[in-house]
Design a protein around this motif. Structure first.
Motif, mmCIF file in Angstrom:
data_model
loop_
_atom_site.group_PDB
_atom_site.id
_atom_site.type_symbol
_atom_site.label_atom_id
_atom_site.label_comp_id
_atom_site.label_asym_id
_atom_site.label_seq_id
_atom_site.Cartn_x
_atom_site.Cartn_y
_atom_site.Cartn_z
ATOM 1 N N GLY A 89 1.008 4.463 -2.768
ATOM 2 C CA GLY A 89 1.063 5.896 -2.484
ATOM 3 C C GLY A 89 2.273 6.549 -3.120
ATOM 4 O O GLY A 89 2.163 7.585 -3.776
ATOM 5 N N ALA A 90 3.448 5.897 -2.971
ATOM 6 C CA ALA A 90 4.685 6.457 -3.525
ATOM 7 C C ALA A 90 4.615 6.510 -5.046
ATOM 8 O O ALA A 90 5.033 7.490 -5.670
ATOM 9 N N LYS A 95 5.291 -2.506 10.259
ATOM 10 C CA LYS A 95 6.241 -1.459 10.634
ATOM 11 C C LYS A 95 6.232 -1.240 12.140
ATOM 12 O O LYS A 95 7.282 -1.056 12.748
ATOM 13 N N THR A 133 10.091 3.840 3.190
ATOM 14 C CA THR A 133 9.610 5.063 3.839
ATOM 15 C C THR A 133 10.778 5.844 4.398
ATOM 16 O O THR A 133 10.829 7.070 4.307
ATOM 17 N N TRP A 135 0.798 -1.224 0.000
ATOM 18 C CA TRP A 135 0.000 0.000 0.000
ATOM 19 C C TRP A 135 0.826 1.267 0.000
ATOM 20 O O TRP A 135 0.441 2.265 -0.591
ATOM 21 N N ASN A 136 1.956 1.237 0.702
ATOM 22 C CA ASN A 136 2.746 2.469 0.695
ATOM 23 C C ASN A 136 3.439 2.662 -0.654
ATOM 24 O O ASN A 136 3.679 3.781 -1.072
ATOM 25 N N VAL A 187 0.593 8.375 2.556
ATOM 26 C CA VAL A 187 1.845 8.508 1.807
ATOM 27 C C VAL A 187 1.693 9.566 0.715
ATOM 28 O O VAL A 187 2.595 10.363 0.473
ATOM 29 N N LEU A 190 1.341 -2.722 5.733
ATOM 30 C CA LEU A 190 2.578 -2.116 6.209
ATOM 31 C C LEU A 190 2.475 -1.602 7.640
ATOM 32 O O LEU A 190 3.404 -1.752 8.435
ATOM 33 N N THR A 241 -2.835 3.940 4.736
ATOM 34 C CA THR A 241 -1.489 4.079 4.186
ATOM 35 C C THR A 241 -1.429 4.883 2.883
ATOM 36 O O THR A 241 -0.620 5.802 2.760
ATOM 37 N N GLU A 242 -2.301 4.527 1.911
ATOM 38 C CA GLU A 242 -2.169 5.140 0.583
ATOM 39 C C GLU A 242 -2.351 6.659 0.628
ATOM 40 O O GLU A 242 -1.473 7.393 0.170
ATOM 41 N N ALA A 297 8.949 -2.448 2.768
ATOM 42 C CA ALA A 297 8.135 -1.247 2.616
ATOM 43 C C ALA A 297 8.563 -0.165 3.617
ATOM 44 O O ALA A 297 8.561 1.023 3.301
#
Lengths: 287, 265
Positions: free
Chosen positions: A116-117, B206, B221, A112-113, A229, B202, A225-226, B217
């Motif tokens: 976003g990235a 995390k 970050t 998910w991140n 980010v 995540l 998350t999405e 992931a």
């Protein structure tokens, strides 16, 4: 018909134990925090239901909740019809079917991140493909770090990109289960395409669509998350959805009491709406 | 070609655009990214990938993620199998309530559990281990696996069980020799979904790790914030996270539609 057998509980025990360990202990911790005040050093004071009252009356919570409902509503009214349309126009047989399905499922398998990235890189003015197209080719000013509307459109498009395939795949699974004989019968009766959809395809998709709506509701309502980010909740507070606000209070300000009370209210709302969906779903199963 | 097939083609094109952009970025140098717009990499470079494959703090992220995802998949499917069998074959006290309660765990926002999870796993001394993340992900993966397997198992007629008992099979032998081969598609699909949701999550991963079991992931970050935006490197790391998903999806391609319907078609 299922037989009555109380020993079946032994089969369920490992599941019960593992899920209870992960669900009940943290949930009790949250309940614990929600009725106490702390000044650090593990000193806690009984606070009663004050935090709940404070959260339920706070404008900040109302605003975040409003944004959350707006987001989830937009997601459902865009993704569900779009998903059905795409599923209806997909081929039923042939070598392209697995190719389509694999490509469509791909966005759902990206962390998910990273989603976003990826959208951040995609939308950056000057650097990103979309940002460049909008600003420099089409001449439309587009910068989601400045413009709340652009930020909203971007998180919605991102979610459509990410999750519409879930609706497509579910609807498609319902569609391929319809025997050819149904369509032939409809043809003989001279049914219109709308009639075929309304009286043959839609009823067959009903169960899978309920699952799709249920899953899309739960996941979009809990989304964190999405958008975090991509926008970090900004610009300002314009895209601060419920989860983002919750994490800000809990881990940013370390206000454990209000954050815990908010968690429980949040969970209760999700549970309530999902329960309505679930009841509708199992009512159909029983028939 | 019929007009109708235009819709899926346009949709897939829309899905592929951001992915293409991520992959294209990963082959560009930082200079090229910052100096202006280019649709294709002008000076094609593998430096970003070289950095990831030579720096242990990068590639261990991938190894950590794969370890806890695999552990979670094995645990989830193993405990979900007997439970799903019980739900599909028997009525017992509180079965419907239990089934719904399992489902509710799929609804709890992960953000709610982040802090209590940290405290719980620190208290039992599992903080920063692979097994901690694997167990935590059971929260939402076990209910899902039970749901999917129950759907597939209910599609198998009960006569199969009864015939096997008449033939003198004991339950464990019947389950492993006869029943499992009949639902292997379901097991594959359940495993795929556990893999998928554990791989993409995540927040909990995390929260429960620091150094030893840190997922890829989370490494990303960190890079995004500390190293002054190395977009190329970030894009390369992102591209590599897509690959495991693409591989597992290939194996279940024929069952994927039914799987997403949780075996209920």
């Amino acid at each position: 018909m299922k037989t009555e057998n109380q020993k079946a509980w032994f089969f369920v025990l490992p599941v019960l134990f593992l899920v209870a360990f992960n669900a009940l202990v943290p949930m009790m911790t949250v309940v614990n925090y929600s009725v106490q005040e702390t000044f650090g050093d593990n000193l806690f004071f009984w606070q009663g239901l004050d935090w709940f009252e404070q959260i339920l009356r706070s404008d900040r919570f109302h605003a975040a909740l409003g944004r959350q409902f707006l987001f989830t509503f937009m997601i459902l009214i865009i993704e569900v019809p779009l998903g059905i349309i795409i599923a209806l126009s997909m081929p039923r047989k042939g070598p392209w079917v697995p190719v389509c399905l694999v490509l469509m499922a791909l966005p759902m398998l990206i962390p998910w991140n990273v989603v976003g990235a990826m959208w951040n890189i995609f939308t950056l003015p000057k650097i990103g493909l979309l940002g460049y197209l909008m600003n420099d080719t089409l001449g439309i000013t587009y910068d989601m770090t400045q413009d709340p509307l652009a930020a909203w459109i971007t998180i919605i498009v991102m979610d459509v990109w990410h999750w519409t395939s879930l609706v497509v795949l579910l609807s498609y699974a319902g569609l391929v289960s319809i025997p050819d004989a149904y369509y032939q019968a409809a043809k003989i009766d001279g049914a219109s395409p709308w009639g075929v959809f309304r009286y043959i395809q839609l009823p067959k998709m009903k169960t899978v669509l309920t699952i799709a709506i249920l899953l899309r509701f739960m996941d979009s309502f809990n989304i964190y998350t999405e958008p975090f980010v991509l926008t970090g909740g900004g610009p300002g507070n314009s895209t601060t959805l419920l989860s983002i606000d919750l994490v800000k209070i809990a881990l940013g300000q370390f206000d454990l009491g209000p954050a815990a009370a908010m968690s429980l209210i949040y969970f209760a709302i999700t549970l309530l709406v999902s329960w309505v969906f679930y009841t509708l779903m199992t009512k159909d199963d029983a028939k | 070609m019929r007009k109708r097939s235009l819709i899926p083609i346009l949709y897939i094109a829309f899905l592929m655009l951001p992915i293409y952009w991520l992959v294209a970025m990963s082959f560009k140098t930082t200079n090229e990214i910052l100096s202006g717009f280019s649709l294709f990499p002008q000076t094609f470079t593998l430096d970003n990938y070289r950095t990831i494959f030579t720096d242990p703090s990068w590639y261990w992220g991938y190894i950590n993620s794969i370890i806890y995802v695999s552990l979670n998949t094995v645990i989830s499917v193993a405990v979900a199998l007997p439970a799903a069998y019980a739900f599909s074959r028997y009525r017992f006290l509180g079965d419907k309530q239990l089934f719904f309660w399992l489902l509710t765990n799929r609804m709890a926002p992960a953000a709610v559990f982040a802090l209590p999870f940290f405290q719980l796993y620190s208290a039992v001394g599992l903080f920063d281990t692979h097994i901690a993340v694997a167990l935590a992900h059971c929260l939402f993966n076990i209910p899902l696996a039970v749901w999917i397997l129950e759907g597939f198992m209910s599609g198998i007629p009960k006569e199969l069980d009864e015939t096997a008992y008449v033939d003198g099979y004991s339950f464990p032998r019947f389950f492993t020799k006869i029943f499992l081969p009949n639902i292997n598609a379901g097991v594959g699909v359940a495993a795929f979904f556990c893999f998928m949701f554990s791989w993409v999550e995540l927040l909990l991963a995390k929260t429960l790790t620091a150094v030893e079991a840190k997922p890829i992931a989370a490494t990303m970050t960190k890079t995004a914030s500390s190293a002054g935006y190395e977009l190329g490197l970030l894009a390369a790391a992102g591209t590599l996270t897509i690959i495991p998903g693409a591989i597992v999806i290939y194996f279940v391609r024929n069952y994927i539609a039914k799987g997403f319907a949780l075996g209920r078609v």
